[in-house]
Design an enzyme around this catalytic site. Sequence first.
Site, short mmCIF file in Angstrom:
data_model
loop_
_atom_site.label_atom_id
_atom_site.label_comp_id
_atom_site.label_asym_id
_atom_site.label_seq_id
_atom_site.Cartn_x
_atom_site.Cartn_y
_atom_site.Cartn_z
N PHE A 1 0.83 -1.20 0.00
CA PHE A 1 0.00 0.00 0.00
C PHE A 1 0.88 1.26 0.00
O PHE A 1 0.61 2.23 -0.73
CB PHE A 1 -0.91 -0.01 1.23
CG PHE A 1 -2.19 0.77 1.08
CD1 PHE A 1 -3.41 0.12 1.08
CD2 PHE A 1 -2.18 2.14 0.95
CE1 PHE A 1 -4.60 0.83 0.96
CE2 PHE A 1 -3.35 2.87 0.82
CZ PHE A 1 -4.58 2.20 0.82
N PHE A 2 1.94 1.25 0.80
CA PHE A 2 2.85 2.40 0.82
C PHE A 2 3.55 2.59 -0.53
O PHE A 2 3.72 3.72 -1.00
CB PHE A 2 3.90 2.22 1.92
CG PHE A 2 3.40 2.52 3.31
CD1 PHE A 2 3.11 3.82 3.70
CD2 PHE A 2 3.23 1.50 4.23
CE1 PHE A 2 2.66 4.11 4.98
CE2 PHE A 2 2.77 1.78 5.51
CZ PHE A 2 2.49 3.08 5.89
N PHE B 1 -7.45 6.66 3.26
CA PHE B 1 -6.74 5.99 4.34
C PHE B 1 -7.20 4.54 4.50
O PHE B 1 -6.59 3.77 5.23
CB PHE B 1 -6.94 6.73 5.67
CG PHE B 1 -5.93 6.33 6.72
CD1 PHE B 1 -4.67 6.88 6.74
CD2 PHE B 1 -6.25 5.38 7.69
CE1 PHE B 1 -3.73 6.51 7.69
CE2 PHE B 1 -5.32 4.99 8.65
CZ PHE B 1 -4.05 5.56 8.65
N ARG C 1 9.98 7.53 6.80
CA ARG C 1 9.03 8.14 5.87
C ARG C 1 8.64 9.55 6.29
O ARG C 1 8.26 10.37 5.45
CB ARG C 1 7.79 7.25 5.79
CG ARG C 1 6.80 7.64 4.70
CD ARG C 1 5.64 6.65 4.64
NE ARG C 1 4.67 7.01 3.62
CZ ARG C 1 4.73 6.66 2.35
NH1 ARG C 1 5.74 5.92 1.92
NH2 ARG C 1 3.79 7.01 1.49
#
Length: 307
Positions: free
Chosen positions: A41-42, A144, A284
């Site tokens: 997903f990231f 999200f 990140r």
Amino acid sequence: MPADKVEEHADGLCYTDLMAGYYTGAPDEVLQAIADYSAWFFVWDDRHDRDIVHGRPAAWRRLKEQLHSALDSPADHLGHGDPVVAGLADSVQRLYTFLSDTWNARFARHFHAVIEAYDREFHNRAEGIVPTVDEYLELRRLTFAHWIWTDLLEPSAGCELPDAVRKNPAYRKAALLSQEFAAWYNDLCSLPKEIAGNEVHNLGISLVIHEGLTLEEAIAELRRRVEECISEFLVAEQDALRFADDLDDGTVRGKEMSAAVRACAGSMRNWFSSVYWFHHESGRYRVDSWDDRSTPPYVNNEAAGEK
């Protein structure tokens, strides 16, 4: 991402730590599948970001449609030439083995909506449109993936919950609050990076543009909302636990449902601590250490055909 980048940055990004802190009671194979899906997903989020920054709407539209297809038929996309498509296929095929076809269809339905929400964000960012606060909050619940992470509580607990349990107000409110906290805390921590990158999708930015707040006031409002989520969750959590007690009606099924809801509520609570620590440990969000505060150092543009 080339091997040297993986070695340099992967551990520091702490992606697997994040999921291990959420679903602490999950069987190993479930936790591994969820952790891999989260890491994917990231990566997808970064691809989406670079397609926007470099003005590649055709590439994004192609990827969007391929992801929709991979979600519906993962076995047909395991060997796809685009690793982002193949990675989703691998992740969801594994996730689809844990519960029933009904759960799989629900997960797919929820993630199709997430993909379309990313498409709306692409349009907003490409056009420089800052959504209003209400528009942003609605869209953020999708970008999200609130209901995806809530769905994944069930394989972690080893039990698929019927609609009457999942949609019970006590259960649903606690689940929503855990996700709202995570999304808004993410907005708070990523605000410097997103301002540097001329982003338009952040609650703080919507507050500045549409509510007339200064940046300092917007940060204070974000903090207030985050703290309010915590306070409200503590109340909702007790309601969810009372609901779990009520489900134990002396039958085997009632006892199983009660235990599952308790396990899910425990994972909801875990979101708060795991999200907090992730944002302070992961590279990140350490934007002050980047040469270019708008571009993460682990992104390799040439790998995506950029120069």
